[in-house]
Design a protein around this motif. Structure first.
Motif, PDB file in Angstrom:
ATOM      1  N   MET A   1       1.101  -1.258   0.184  1.00  0.00           N
ATOM      2  CA  MET A   1      -0.105   0.399   0.250  1.00  0.00           C
ATOM      3  C   MET A   1       1.088   1.419  -0.196  1.00  0.00           C
ATOM      4  SD  MET A   1      -2.518   1.223   2.765  1.00  0.00           S
ATOM      5  CE  MET A   1      -3.575  -0.045   2.012  1.00  0.00           C
ATOM      6  N   SER A   2       0.848   2.020  -0.573  1.00  0.00           N
ATOM      7  CA  SER A   2       1.052   3.482  -0.822  1.00  0.00           C
ATOM      8  C   SER A   2       0.747   4.047   0.338  1.00  0.00           C
ATOM      9  CB  SER A   2       1.155   4.465  -1.945  1.00  0.00           C
ATOM     10  OG  SER A   2       0.839   3.554  -3.640  1.00  0.00           O
ATOM     11  N   LYS A   3       1.572   5.233   1.258  1.00  0.00           N
ATOM     12  CA  LYS A   3       2.331   6.104   2.222  1.00  0.00           C
ATOM     13  C   LYS A   3       2.089   7.551   1.738  1.00  0.00           C
ATOM     14  CE  LYS A   3       4.890   2.244   4.420  1.00  0.00           C
ATOM     15  NZ  LYS A   3       6.064   1.629   5.093  1.00  0.00           N
ATOM     16  N   TYR A  22      -4.385   4.844   1.533  1.00  0.00           N
ATOM     17  CA  TYR A  22      -3.419   4.749   1.916  1.00  0.00           C
ATOM     18  C   TYR A  22      -3.054   4.059   3.395  1.00  0.00           C
ATOM     19  CZ  TYR A  22      -3.390   7.486  -3.037  1.00  0.00           C
ATOM     20  OH  TYR A  22      -3.811   7.138  -4.252  1.00  0.00           O
ATOM     21  N   HIS A  43       9.720   5.525   4.018  1.00  0.00           N
ATOM     22  CA  HIS A  43       8.525   5.032   3.438  1.00  0.00           C
ATOM     23  C   HIS A  43       8.333   4.642   1.939  1.00  0.00           C
ATOM     24  CE1 HIS A  43       7.665   3.946   7.802  1.00  0.00           C
ATOM     25  NE2 HIS A  43       7.980   4.823   7.321  1.00  0.00           N
ATOM     26  N   ASN A  44       9.209   6.229   1.977  1.00  0.00           N
ATOM     27  CA  ASN A  44       9.073   6.347   0.360  1.00  0.00           C
ATOM     28  C   ASN A  44       7.803   7.127   0.294  1.00  0.00           C
ATOM     29  OD1 ASN A  44       9.525   7.105  -1.917  1.00  0.00           O
ATOM     30  ND2 ASN A  44       9.444   5.168  -2.730  1.00  0.00           N
ATOM     31  N   PRO A  45       7.261   7.882   0.465  1.00  0.00           N
ATOM     32  CA  PRO A  45       5.535   8.124   0.315  1.00  0.00           C
ATOM     33  C   PRO A  45       5.190   9.166  -0.919  1.00  0.00           C
ATOM     34  CG  PRO A  45       6.681   9.980   1.784  1.00  0.00           C
ATOM     35  CD  PRO A  45       7.798   9.036   1.708  1.00  0.00           C
ATOM     36  N   VAL A  46       4.334   8.766  -1.201  1.00  0.00           N
ATOM     37  CA  VAL A  46       3.712   9.339  -2.740  1.00  0.00           C
ATOM     38  C   VAL A  46       3.071  10.489  -2.240  1.00  0.00           C
ATOM     39  CG1 VAL A  46       2.964   6.848  -3.961  1.00  0.00           C
ATOM     40  CG2 VAL A  46       0.729   8.217  -2.099  1.00  0.00           C
ATOM     41  N   ALA A  65       9.183   7.999  -4.572  1.00  0.00           N
ATOM     42  CA  ALA A  65       7.522   8.458  -5.116  1.00  0.00           C
ATOM     43  C   ALA A  65       6.987   9.176  -4.755  1.00  0.00           C
ATOM     44  CB  ALA A  65       6.960   7.492  -4.757  1.00  0.00           C
ATOM     45  N   ARG A  67       4.633  12.542  -5.384  1.00  0.00           N
ATOM     46  CA  ARG A  67       4.304  13.639  -6.432  1.00  0.00           C
ATOM     47  C   ARG A  67       3.304  14.544  -5.243  1.00  0.00           C
ATOM     48  NH1 ARG A  67      -0.127   9.362  -8.446  1.00  0.00           N
ATOM     49  NH2 ARG A  67      -0.188  11.567  -9.986  1.00  0.00           N
ATOM     50  N   LEU A 301      -3.330  13.103  -6.765  1.00  0.00           N
ATOM     51  CA  LEU A 301      -2.646  11.688  -7.066  1.00  0.00           C
ATOM     52  C   LEU A 301      -3.433  11.310  -8.231  1.00  0.00           C
ATOM     53  CD1 LEU A 301      -2.495  10.422  -3.494  1.00  0.00           C
ATOM     54  CD2 LEU A 301      -0.457  11.333  -5.189  1.00  0.00           C
TER      55      LEU A 301
END
Length: 308
Positions: A1-3, A22, A43-46, A65, A67, A301
């Motif tokens: 799951m994206s964070k 998320y 965590h490389n969040p979006v 990641a 954005r 997003l």
């Protein structure tokens, strides 16, 4: 799951529900730039929803990641927008979500200054009854100069007009000018205003907008209110002007350095009404800002239009 990284310990439950697709990662209330970089790397969040802390280019680089950076509020000066632009990361703000709260707080500071509320209250608690020596200002008929006619400035102007004040304003970018507001240049605003209330963002061009020279051009006895950004005011110049009686009183909710350090001269100087940058901190604004920030992040997003 994206964070999604939340630079706080919490956001409104309704905003959390909106982001249910998320995994949310929280930094706590006092994240350092290094804390944010470390969490981005882990965590490389979006997306980020930003309440506290500074968002630097290093944090962006640690989250390839990423954005969108969505501000939980209207001011984005704690986000390196140039770095975000270089990395094609959107920076969005919850414009207007806290407008009522901040405008009300600004007017509360104005009333406190005009009516000497803080000093009268302190004397009453100390057991004194000084009715015979008290004197305060009436606002009706006086001129208020509003710097910045965004959502907050327009609401403040409406309140001032409701008190019978003449409202003048400076905003070279104003798109909506209410009929009860007269646009003027800064020179006229400084010269004519009995009250000056700041409602503009801090930029390189308006750093120390109120300084020794501009304060000197103001009416003697002017009241200064700032619920915008501390960097708009040269604090030493304002302190001098208050001590000299040129500025009657200053109601401040934002400061050059936050949190204010112990021993700051404003803390012991009569003529200052201070609050710790809490103009937007109401239960209603907390929910509204959280929801706007969540909607804006989700819109970027999903590549949809932002919240109007």
């Amino acid at each position: 799951m994206s964070k999604i990284l939340i630079t706080s310990d919490a956001i409104a439950p309704s905003a959390v529900a909106m982001l249910s697709g998320y995994e949310l990662v929280y930094t706590g209330k006092t994240p350092t730039p290094e804390d944010i970089v470390a969490l981005c790397r882990e965590h490389n969040p979006v997306a980020m929803v930003v309440r506290y802390g500074k968002i630097t280019g290093a944090a962006m680089d640690a989250a390839p990641a990423l954005r969108v950076i969505s501000k939980h509020g209207s001011g984005t000066d704690n986000i390196d927008k140039a770095a975000a632009k270089e990395r094609a990361i959107a920076v969005v703000a919850a414009i207007g979500a806290n407008a009522n709260a901040v405008a009300e707080h600004a007017f509360a500071l104005l009333l406190a200054c005009a009516k000497s509320i803080a000093s009268v209250n302190a004397r009453m608690h100390a057991g004194h009854w000084e009715k015979a020596t008290h004197s305060s200002l009436e606002l009706a008929g006086r001129t208020v100069g509003v710097v910045g006619l965004g959502a907050i400035g327009r609401r403040f102007a409406r309140m001032a007009e409701g008190f019978g004040m003449r409202v003048i304003a400076f905003d070279p970018f104003a798109r909506e000018v209410p009929s009860h507001v007269e646009l003027v240049d800064l020179t006229a605003l400084f010269e004519q205003s009995d009250v000056i209330s700041l409602h503009c963002p801090l930029t390189e061009d308006n750093q120390h907008l109120l300084n020794a020279q501009t304060l000197k051009s103001c009416k003697r006895g002017v009241i200064v209110v700032n619920t915008a950004r501390g960097g708009l005011i040269d604090e030493q110049a304002l302190l001098d002007a208050v001590r000299q009686g040129h500025v009657r009183a200053a109601g401040l909710d934002s400061f050059a350095v936050e949190p204010m350090v112990a021993g700051h001269p404003f803390q012991t100087e009569p003529g200052f009404v201070l609050s710790p940058h809490v103009g937007s901190v109401t239960s209603d604004a907390y929910i509204s800002m959280g929801e706007y920030a969540a909607k804006n992040a989700l819109a970027v997003l999903a590549q949809e239009p932002l919240v109007a």
